[in-house]
Scaffold this motif. Structure first.
Motif, short mmCIF file in Angstrom:
data_model
loop_
_atom_site.label_atom_id
_atom_site.label_comp_id
_atom_site.label_asym_id
_atom_site.label_seq_id
_atom_site.Cartn_x
_atom_site.Cartn_y
_atom_site.Cartn_z
N LEU A 70 0.73 -1.34 -0.17
CA LEU A 70 -0.05 -0.08 -0.05
C LEU A 70 0.96 1.19 0.02
O LEU A 70 0.73 2.34 -0.44
CB LEU A 70 -1.04 0.02 1.28
CG LEU A 70 -2.18 -0.64 1.29
CD1 LEU A 70 -2.94 -0.83 2.58
CD2 LEU A 70 -3.10 -0.47 0.08
N ARG A 97 -1.85 -10.88 -2.54
CA ARG A 97 -2.51 -10.29 -1.70
C ARG A 97 -3.69 -11.14 -1.14
O ARG A 97 -4.31 -11.09 -0.06
CB ARG A 97 -3.06 -8.98 -2.09
CG ARG A 97 -2.20 -7.94 -2.04
CD ARG A 97 -2.60 -6.57 -2.86
NE ARG A 97 -1.92 -5.39 -2.66
CZ ARG A 97 -2.03 -4.19 -3.14
NH1 ARG A 97 -3.01 -4.12 -4.11
NH2 ARG A 97 -1.26 -3.21 -2.87
N PHE A 104 -7.48 -3.50 9.41
CA PHE A 104 -7.20 -2.10 9.58
C PHE A 104 -7.50 -1.59 10.88
O PHE A 104 -8.61 -2.07 11.55
CB PHE A 104 -7.94 -1.45 8.50
CG PHE A 104 -7.37 -1.53 7.30
CD1 PHE A 104 -6.25 -0.66 6.61
CD2 PHE A 104 -7.90 -2.52 6.32
CE1 PHE A 104 -5.82 -0.93 5.65
CE2 PHE A 104 -7.27 -2.87 5.02
CZ PHE A 104 -6.18 -1.83 4.53
N ALA A 108 -12.47 -0.45 8.77
CA ALA A 108 -12.61 -0.59 7.34
C ALA A 108 -13.67 -0.97 6.57
O ALA A 108 -13.42 -1.71 5.32
CB ALA A 108 -11.19 -0.33 6.74
N TYR A 110 -17.10 -1.68 4.50
CA TYR A 110 -17.71 -0.88 3.69
C TYR A 110 -19.00 -0.50 4.08
O TYR A 110 -19.78 -1.32 4.12
CB TYR A 110 -17.85 -1.65 2.09
CG TYR A 110 -16.66 -2.48 1.51
CD1 TYR A 110 -15.44 -1.82 1.79
CD2 TYR A 110 -16.42 -3.87 1.28
CE1 TYR A 110 -14.00 -2.17 1.35
CE2 TYR A 110 -15.13 -4.18 1.10
CZ TYR A 110 -13.97 -3.55 1.13
OH TYR A 110 -12.84 -4.08 0.67
N GLU B 149 -10.09 4.34 5.39
CA GLU B 149 -9.09 3.26 4.94
C GLU B 149 -9.73 2.17 4.08
O GLU B 149 -9.50 0.95 3.78
CB GLU B 149 -8.26 2.25 5.93
CG GLU B 149 -7.38 3.27 6.72
CD GLU B 149 -6.64 2.79 7.88
OE1 GLU B 149 -7.66 2.31 8.54
OE2 GLU B 149 -5.51 2.75 7.84
N GLN B 150 -11.29 2.30 3.54
CA GLN B 150 -12.04 1.39 2.97
C GLN B 150 -11.60 1.30 1.29
O GLN B 150 -11.25 -0.04 0.90
CB GLN B 150 -13.33 1.72 2.58
CG GLN B 150 -14.21 1.88 3.99
CD GLN B 150 -15.49 2.39 3.80
OE1 GLN B 150 -16.37 2.08 2.99
NE2 GLN B 150 -16.13 3.34 4.69
N ASP B 152 -8.13 1.43 0.75
CA ASP B 152 -7.12 0.50 0.97
C ASP B 152 -7.38 -1.07 1.37
O ASP B 152 -6.98 -1.77 0.88
CB ASP B 152 -6.32 0.81 2.17
CG ASP B 152 -5.38 2.19 1.90
OD1 ASP B 152 -5.37 2.55 0.77
OD2 ASP B 152 -5.16 2.76 2.81
N ALA B 153 -8.66 -1.11 1.94
CA ALA B 153 -9.11 -2.59 2.25
C ALA B 153 -9.59 -3.11 1.18
O ALA B 153 -9.18 -4.50 0.70
CB ALA B 153 -10.42 -2.32 3.06
N MET B 154 -10.16 -2.52 0.05
CA MET B 154 -10.57 -2.97 -1.15
C MET B 154 -9.23 -3.24 -1.92
O MET B 154 -9.21 -4.59 -2.70
CB MET B 154 -11.39 -1.97 -1.98
CG MET B 154 -12.12 -2.47 -2.97
SD MET B 154 -13.24 -1.00 -3.42
CE MET B 154 -14.60 -0.99 -2.37
N GLU B 155 -8.18 -2.62 -2.07
CA GLU B 155 -6.93 -3.09 -2.75
C GLU B 155 -6.39 -4.14 -2.12
O GLU B 155 -5.82 -4.87 -2.85
CB GLU B 155 -6.01 -1.84 -2.54
CG GLU B 155 -5.14 -1.47 -3.95
CD GLU B 155 -4.31 -0.07 -3.64
OE1 GLU B 155 -4.95 0.91 -3.38
OE2 GLU B 155 -3.47 -0.26 -4.20
N VAL B 156 -6.36 -4.27 -0.74
CA VAL B 156 -5.64 -5.25 -0.12
C VAL B 156 -6.47 -6.51 -0.36
O VAL B 156 -5.76 -7.81 -0.64
CB VAL B 156 -5.44 -4.96 1.37
CG1 VAL B 156 -5.14 -6.28 2.18
CG2 VAL B 156 -4.39 -3.84 1.77
#
Lengths: 263, 282
Positions: A70, A97, A104, A108, A110, B149-150, B152-156
């Motif tokens: 990241l 990944r 987090f 985090a 959604y 950080e949603q 970032d969470a999606m990317e991870v």
């Protein structure tokens, strides 16, 4: 203490050589003129819980964000499951990944999706061969494991802080990751809920055989989960050892974490 | 009495020269940093645009999210567009009628109003409303996702956030804004008929036939084409500002605000270019 043989091997006194899942060499990263990590090196071994302690701003969260790319480091290498993270193309990075779970600090979740949809989101994209029925079963099973089976159709805003953390943990483990990265899992929670989250971290390790890095400054969480500990100070490893070594350390900074605060 | 001799210039002392040199170099550094930031921002927006285009053609198109966004874009702005469309037609008619009456050209009223609504008022006013409503919504939503950080969470979790968040939003705005513009145009003409009825009864069919007899294909076609660009610009700027929001909560408001300002400005600039191109073609 947990995994005595593992710690012994880390100290170089045993013949066991556990497999490294993460290997970081001379990691350097900074923002502008401010260096955050300076020549940081660390290894994470299979089925190990590595706790990284440190004051706010010491570079703990930056470290785990570098592991999943990241953030891009200025120099140094990060090998995760034998792959050099910084040299992977987008497709291979996405594949890697899939094997890493990241909890987090804020959870985090959604917030436009229900808890079920939150869990479905990574599941649909990572476990593409599962049928809807299998997916539903897996979601229900995972939520039950974190004690949230009755929140399936609730929105994140309807949950308490602790429940949100659990739901977030459920979303992370639903795809069966090999490595778990926890970014301050107990921050902002009351002591009872913090203990519950700490024991959940141990349950996850036992049930899913994960290797974990736990970033925290909550000493109770560290006590409950650590196989090995690292103290970060000013972007460098200040001390590395077992929980016992940390507790017996005469160092003032270490003791400031371990001794109960005077009122 | 002044002493006679060669005129001597005042030579600054050495520490003064050093100070001036330091100040000058500091100014140069500041200017360079400003230029650097500008070029970085230009590079960033180009990169974001390229990633969006690339993700638009990827195989795993998020169709459900696209439909959801289409519904949200349409549903969010429909009441506003309805009111604005009717009012534009009504006001244009009420204001134009006395002027046309002076020249004995009231019969030209339906055609004139229809032309101005279809060519300019409908598209631009609708796009500006959408820039306010949709652009700010997208900027705030994605900005808040970034702060919590949603993204970032999606990317991870191995999901390309541009493919999931940006592409459906930009496409929904690109598709829905032309539809909303046509809807606003229709309501504008209806409002105009209502306005014409204030001063006496006007036959609806006659009014409509007079209005459309003045409108040709080359009036409608460029006006519709430019609305696709309006939609794309509003969607893209909203997403870009949200995506590049800072980490603090105040950056959410900033992202929403900047989305509206930049998107509105872009709508006007695109309109200017579109008018020039249309003029050249006609």
């Amino acid at each position: 203490m947990k995994s005595e043989n593992k710690i012994a091997s880390l100290a170089g006194s045993a013949t066991l050589s556990p497999e490294q899942v993460i290997e970081i060499h001379n990691l350097k990263i900074g923002f502008g003129d401010l260096p955050v990590l300076k020549d940081f090196s660390v290894q994470l071994f299979e089925k190990e819980n590595l706790v990284i302690l440190g004051k706010s701003g010491s570079g703990k969260s930056v470290l785990i964000k570098c592991i999943v790319r990241l953030l891009n480091p200025d120099s140094g290498t990060i090998n995760v499951l034998g792959e050099n993270v910084n040299k992977l193309n987008d497709r291979d990075l996405a594949k890697l990944r899939m094997k890493i779970g990241f909890l987090f600090q804020s959870g985090a979740l959604y917030d436009s999706m229900t808890i079920k949809e939150n869990l479905e989101f990574p599941l649909k994209r990572i476990k593409k061969n599962l049928s809807q029925k299998e997916m539903d079963e897996k979601i229900e099973d995972t939520l039950e494991n974190v004690g949230l089976s009755d929140t399936l159709h609730k929105m994140p805003s309807e949950l308490s802080g602790g429940m949100r953390k659990r739901a977030s943990l459920a979303r992370t483990i639903v795809v069966d990751p090999m490595i778990m990265l926890y970014d301050e899992p107990t921050t902002g929670l009351d002591p009872v809920t913090s203990d519950e989250i700490s024991s959940l971290i141990n349950d996850v390790q036992k049930k899913y055989d994960t290797s974990s890095i736990i970033i925290t400054h909550d000493i109770e969480c560290a006590r409950a989960t650590a196989d090995r500990m690292i103290m970060l100070k000013d972007g460098e490893v200040y001390l590395e050892g077992s929980l016992d070594e940390f507790e017996k350390s005469p160092d003032e900074l270490i003791q400031s974490f371990f001794k109960p605060k005077k009122m | 009495m002044k002493a006679i001799g060669p005129v001597r210039k005042k030579i600054p002392k050495l520490p003064d020269v050093k100070k001036r040199a330091i100040k000058l170099s500091e100014n140069v550094i500041k200017k360079t940093q400003k230029a650097n930031r500008f070029f970085l921002a230009v590079g960033e927006i180009n990169l974001f645009f390229w990633y969006t285009i690339k993700a638009s053609f990827s195989r795993d198109f998020e169709f459900r999210e696209f439909l959801r966004q289409c519904y949200l874009v349409g549903n969010k702005t429909l009441p506003l567009i309805t009111i604005t469309g009717v009012v534009i037609g009504l006001v244009l008619t009420i204001q134009a009628r006395p002027v046309l009456a002076e020249f004995g050209a009231v019969s030209m009223l339906p055609g004139m109003v229809a032309l101005s609504i279809i060519r300019e008022m409908g598209p631009v006013v609708t796009a500006l409303i959408c820039a306010g409503k949709i652009g700010s919504g997208m900027g705030a939503e994605l900005g808040s996702m970034k702060v919590t950080e949603q993204i970032d969470a999606m990317e991870v979790s191995s999901t390309n956030p541009i493919r999931f968040l940006v592409v459906p939003r930009v496409m929904a705005a690109t598709l829905m804004i032309p539809i909303l513009v046509l809807y606003a145009d229709a309501l504008g003409i209806l409002g105009s008929w209502a306005g014409a009825n204030i001063k006496g009864e006007v036959n609806f069919v006659l009014f409509i036939s007079q209005a459309f007899s003045a409108v040709g294909f080359m009036d409608l076609f460029p006006a519709v084409i430019k609305t696709f660009f309006f939609g794309a610009a509003i969607g893209f700027i909203g997403c870009y500002k949200g995506f590049t929001a800072g980490r603090g909560t105040e950056s959410v408001g900033k992202a929403a605000n900047e989305s509206v300002v930049v998107a509105s400005l872009l709508v006007i600039l695109i309109d200017l270019v579109a008018v020039q191109i249309t003029d050249m073609l006609l």
